[in-house]
Design a protein around this motif. Structure first.
Motif, PDB file in Angstrom:
ATOM      1  N   SER A  16      43.700  36.806   6.317  1.00 41.78           N
ATOM      2  CA  SER A  16      42.909  35.408   7.285  1.00 41.78           C
ATOM      3  C   SER A  16      41.674  35.224   6.667  1.00 41.78           C
ATOM      4  CB  SER A  16      43.147  35.865   8.696  1.00 41.78           C
ATOM      5  OG  SER A  16      42.622  34.667   9.568  1.00 41.78           O
ATOM      6  N   GLN A  17      41.984  33.492   5.796  1.00 45.46           N
ATOM      7  CA  GLN A  17      41.071  32.853   5.675  1.00 45.46           C
ATOM      8  C   GLN A  17      40.092  32.649   6.850  1.00 45.46           C
ATOM      9  OE1 GLN A  17      41.111  30.966   1.852  1.00 45.46           O
ATOM     10  NE2 GLN A  17      39.811  31.237   1.497  1.00 45.46           N
ATOM     11  N   TYR A  20      37.320  34.908   7.930  1.00 38.01           N
ATOM     12  CA  TYR A  20      36.215  35.113   6.997  1.00 38.01           C
ATOM     13  C   TYR A  20      35.433  34.064   6.938  1.00 38.01           C
ATOM     14  CZ  TYR A  20      38.048  38.418   3.811  1.00 38.01           C
ATOM     15  OH  TYR A  20      38.945  40.065   3.550  1.00 38.01           O
ATOM     16  N   ARG A  21      35.890  32.525   7.310  1.00 43.89           N
ATOM     17  CA  ARG A  21      35.510  31.540   7.592  1.00 43.89           C
ATOM     18  C   ARG A  21      34.885  31.927   8.701  1.00 43.89           C
ATOM     19  NH1 ARG A  21      35.750  27.022   5.157  1.00 43.89           N
ATOM     20  NH2 ARG A  21      38.371  27.591   4.369  1.00 43.89           N
ATOM     21  N   VAL A  24      31.529  33.523   8.657  1.00 44.02           N
ATOM     22  CA  VAL A  24      30.482  33.273   8.224  1.00 44.02           C
ATOM     23  C   VAL A  24      29.551  31.902   8.905  1.00 44.02           C
ATOM     24  CG1 VAL A  24      29.253  31.546   6.369  1.00 44.02           C
ATOM     25  CG2 VAL A  24      31.284  33.580   5.802  1.00 44.02           C
ATOM     26  N   HIS A  25      30.376  31.032   9.282  1.00 43.54           N
ATOM     27  CA  HIS A  25      29.927  30.091  10.582  1.00 43.54           C
ATOM     28  C   HIS A  25      28.938  30.752  11.848  1.00 43.54           C
ATOM     29  CE1 HIS A  25      31.104  26.369   8.753  1.00 43.54           C
ATOM     30  NE2 HIS A  25      33.158  26.718   9.191  1.00 43.54           N
ATOM     31  N   GLU A  28      25.605  32.352   9.761  1.00 41.48           N
ATOM     32  CA  GLU A  28      24.950  32.055   8.901  1.00 41.48           C
ATOM     33  C   GLU A  28      23.812  31.920   9.115  1.00 41.48           C
ATOM     34  OE1 GLU A  28      26.826  28.244   7.321  1.00 41.48           O
ATOM     35  OE2 GLU A  28      26.933  27.457   8.781  1.00 41.48           O
ATOM     36  N   PHE A  53      26.900  37.501   2.217  1.00 36.48           N
ATOM     37  CA  PHE A  53      27.668  37.353   2.435  1.00 36.48           C
ATOM     38  C   PHE A  53      29.218  38.284   1.309  1.00 36.48           C
ATOM     39  CE2 PHE A  53      26.162  34.843   5.631  1.00 36.48           C
ATOM     40  CZ  PHE A  53      26.712  35.275   7.007  1.00 36.48           C
TER      41      PHE A  53
ATOM     42  N   PRO B  39      21.060  26.672   7.048  1.00 37.11           N
ATOM     43  CA  PRO B  39      21.790  26.948   4.967  1.00 37.11           C
ATOM     44  C   PRO B  39      22.005  24.921   5.342  1.00 37.11           C
ATOM     45  CG  PRO B  39      22.444  28.137   6.019  1.00 37.11           C
ATOM     46  CD  PRO B  39      21.824  27.936   7.119  1.00 37.11           C
ATOM     47  N   PHE B  43      27.544  25.731   3.128  1.00 38.96           N
ATOM     48  CA  PHE B  43      26.781  27.420   2.879  1.00 38.96           C
ATOM     49  C   PHE B  43      28.232  28.072   2.746  1.00 38.96           C
ATOM     50  CE2 PHE B  43      25.678  31.470   4.013  1.00 38.96           C
ATOM     51  CZ  PHE B  43      25.256  31.305   3.121  1.00 38.96           C
ATOM     52  N   ALA B  44      28.982  27.720   3.954  1.00 37.44           N
ATOM     53  CA  ALA B  44      29.923  28.734   4.513  1.00 37.44           C
ATOM     54  C   ALA B  44      31.018  27.980   3.307  1.00 37.44           C
ATOM     55  CB  ALA B  44      30.848  27.965   5.272  1.00 37.44           C
ATOM     56  N   VAL B  47      30.077  30.512   0.280  1.00 37.80           N
ATOM     57  CA  VAL B  47      30.481  31.419   0.218  1.00 37.80           C
ATOM     58  C   VAL B  47      32.143  32.033  -0.179  1.00 37.80           C
ATOM     59  CG1 VAL B  47      30.289  34.027   2.075  1.00 37.80           C
ATOM     60  CG2 VAL B  47      28.571  32.128   1.974  1.00 37.80           C
ATOM     61  N   LEU B  48      32.670  31.364   0.682  1.00 38.38           N
ATOM     62  CA  LEU B  48      33.676  31.640   0.888  1.00 38.38           C
ATOM     63  C   LEU B  48      34.541  31.321  -0.647  1.00 38.38           C
ATOM     64  CD1 LEU B  48      35.609  29.655   4.132  1.00 38.38           C
ATOM     65  CD2 LEU B  48      35.208  32.392   3.174  1.00 38.38           C
ATOM     66  N   VAL B  55      39.963  37.791  -0.945  1.00 33.54           N
ATOM     67  CA  VAL B  55      39.643  37.176   0.593  1.00 33.54           C
ATOM     68  C   VAL B  55      40.194  36.143   0.153  1.00 33.54           C
ATOM     69  CG1 VAL B  55      37.796  36.103   1.521  1.00 33.54           C
ATOM     70  CG2 VAL B  55      37.557  38.556   0.738  1.00 33.54           C
ATOM     71  N   THR B  58      44.277  36.290  -0.139  1.00 34.86           N
ATOM     72  CA  THR B  58      45.762  37.124   0.373  1.00 34.86           C
ATOM     73  C   THR B  58      45.667  35.941   1.421  1.00 34.86           C
ATOM     74  OG1 THR B  58      43.557  38.128   1.452  1.00 34.86           O
ATOM     75  CG2 THR B  58      44.349  39.300   0.289  1.00 34.86           C
ATOM     76  N   ALA B  59      44.958  35.409   2.509  1.00 32.93           N
ATOM     77  CA  ALA B  59      45.424  34.819   3.195  1.00 32.93           C
ATOM     78  C   ALA B  59      47.332  33.615   2.553  1.00 32.93           C
ATOM     79  CB  ALA B  59      44.788  33.575   3.623  1.00 32.93           C
ATOM     80  N   LEU B  62      49.498  35.734   2.189  1.00 32.34           N
ATOM     81  CA  LEU B  62      50.410  36.670   3.859  1.00 32.34           C
ATOM     82  C   LEU B  62      51.535  35.261   3.761  1.00 32.34           C
ATOM     83  CD1 LEU B  62      49.676  38.801   5.272  1.00 32.34           C
ATOM     84  CD2 LEU B  62      48.976  37.403   6.922  1.00 32.34           C
TER      85      LEU B  62
END
Lengths: 200, 170
Positions: A16-17, A20-21, A24-25, A28, A53, B39, B43-44, B47-48, B55, B58-59, B62
């Motif tokens: 599940s992205q 992950y998000r 991070v939020h 961070e 991260f 930051p 930033f997020a 990172v992604l 990472v 996969t989503a 799925l």
């Protein structure tokens, strides 16, 4: 209702992205705040936080909730990432915060989190924040790190010892000395409430 | 005038008095209100974007599976709904007796095929037993060992002769 970290980790491992998000939020700011206090360079801190991260996500399957909180696991990775960088010594760090209290603050006014709730009066918070940031910048990086983990993240000595890999006694000593030095700096800068001198 | 906060005053007062516990508690209370540094806004996203391919991908993978399953279920539902309409189509639907007859023929063929397979395996088993019994007899075992020794000596001699021959060419 917000999901617990462990649930987010499970969902992230399931692909599940958004999970992950959310991770991070959620972290961070604490991670960046810790890293920027250690390396003392904003751009470098963003790069190192990003590395931390990415490393955490790469080895997310190895995280075990029985061994501690996800945040502490992440702090540990961030700490090690900073340590690796400082050991390499590839890029010299540049202070953004002037050591001289009469010069005023450097980092805080410009990059402090605007959403951070604070009961302090804005003017008071601004000047105190600047003075505290200036004082922190004069401390040794290891003192800054343990003070941030103790003061801002509210971690116990044992948790700080686990994150930094330092013996418990050393953590206590660093916090004690760092706090004393910081207080000494603020008193020298004219923030002494009753004109006391520091003991010890 | 420099304006302070009660926590801040308590901390510095406790530090000045050498009261370690109060100083620690007041410091934590004060420092917790000190704003964290943040930051950059993107930033997020960075990172992604920098995260491993696994990472990032996969989503969607799925989601692809979810869509496939959902589509299959939807099509099954539509097909079930249309099933009664087959009665009016000019299709020759086989009778039950024909289906049973065909099934019996197929089963018979499978049984014959299986029987042949079992016969072949039975022969191989018997052959293996004969060889085992023969090898266990002392005369035959001695003969096999003798043959092996003769073969080894012959190979050694041949190799020796070839070496002599090669040397004579130089």
């Amino acid at each position: 209702m917000a999901l617990a970290d462990e649930q987010l980790v499970t969902e992230a491992l399931g692909g599940s992205q958004p999970a992950y998000r959310e991770l991070v939020h959620r972290y961070e700011r604490p991670v960046f705040n810790l890293v920027v206090r250690i390396v003392h360079d904003r751009e470098l801190a963003e790069d190192l936080s990003q590395d931390a991260f990415v490393k955490a996500f790469t080895r997310l399957a190895t995280y075990r909730s029985e061994q501690g909180k996800f945040s502490n696991w992440l702090f540990k990775i961030a700490h090690n990432t900073c340590l690796d960088h400082l050991r390499r010594g590839a890029v010299p760090t540049v202070s953004l915060e002037p050591r001289d209290p009469s010069e005023g603050g450097g980092i805080p006014a410009a990059v402090a989190d605007p959403d951070q709730p604070s009961p302090l009066d804005a003017a008071v918070a601004g000047s105190l924040a600047d003075a505290l940031a200036a004082g922190l910048s004069g401390l040794r990086p290891e003192y800054r790190e343990v003070l941030v983990l103790r003061g801002q993240e509210g971690l116990a000595y044992e948790e700080i010892a686990d994150i930094t890999g330092l013996p418990l006694g050393t953590v206590k000593t660093y916090i004690h000395r760092g706090r004393k030095e910081l207080a000494g700096f603020l008193i020298a800068a004219g923030w002494n409430p009753d004109g006391h001198a520091l003991s010890g | 005038m420099k304006r302070r906060t009660p926590e801040f005053d308590r901390w510095l007062t406790a530090e000045a008095a050498g009261d370690e516990m109060r100083a620690e508690a007041a410091f934590v209370e004060f420092f917790a209100r000190f704003p964290r540094l943040a930051p950059a806004a993107d930033f997020a996203e960075r990172v992604l974007a920098a995260a491993p391919v696994a990472v990032r991908r996969t989503a969607p993978a799925l989601w692809g599976w979810r869509w496939a399953i959902a589509s299959a279920l939807a099509m099954t539902g539509v097909a079930a709904w249309l099933l009664p309409a087959l009665r009016w189509l000019p299709l020759e639907i086989p009778r039950l007796s024909e289906i049973v007859k065909t099934a019996a023929m197929v089963t018979g063929a499978l049984v014959e095929w299986f029987e042949v397979g079992v016969a072949v395996w039975g022969f191989l088993l018997r052959l293996g037993r004969w060889v085992t019994v023969a090898i266990q007899a002392p005369e035959i075992a001695a003969g096999l060992a003798g043959s092996a020794v003769i073969g080894a000596v012959a190979l050694y001699t041949l190799n020796h002769l070839l070496a002599l021959e090669r040397r004579s060419w130089r």
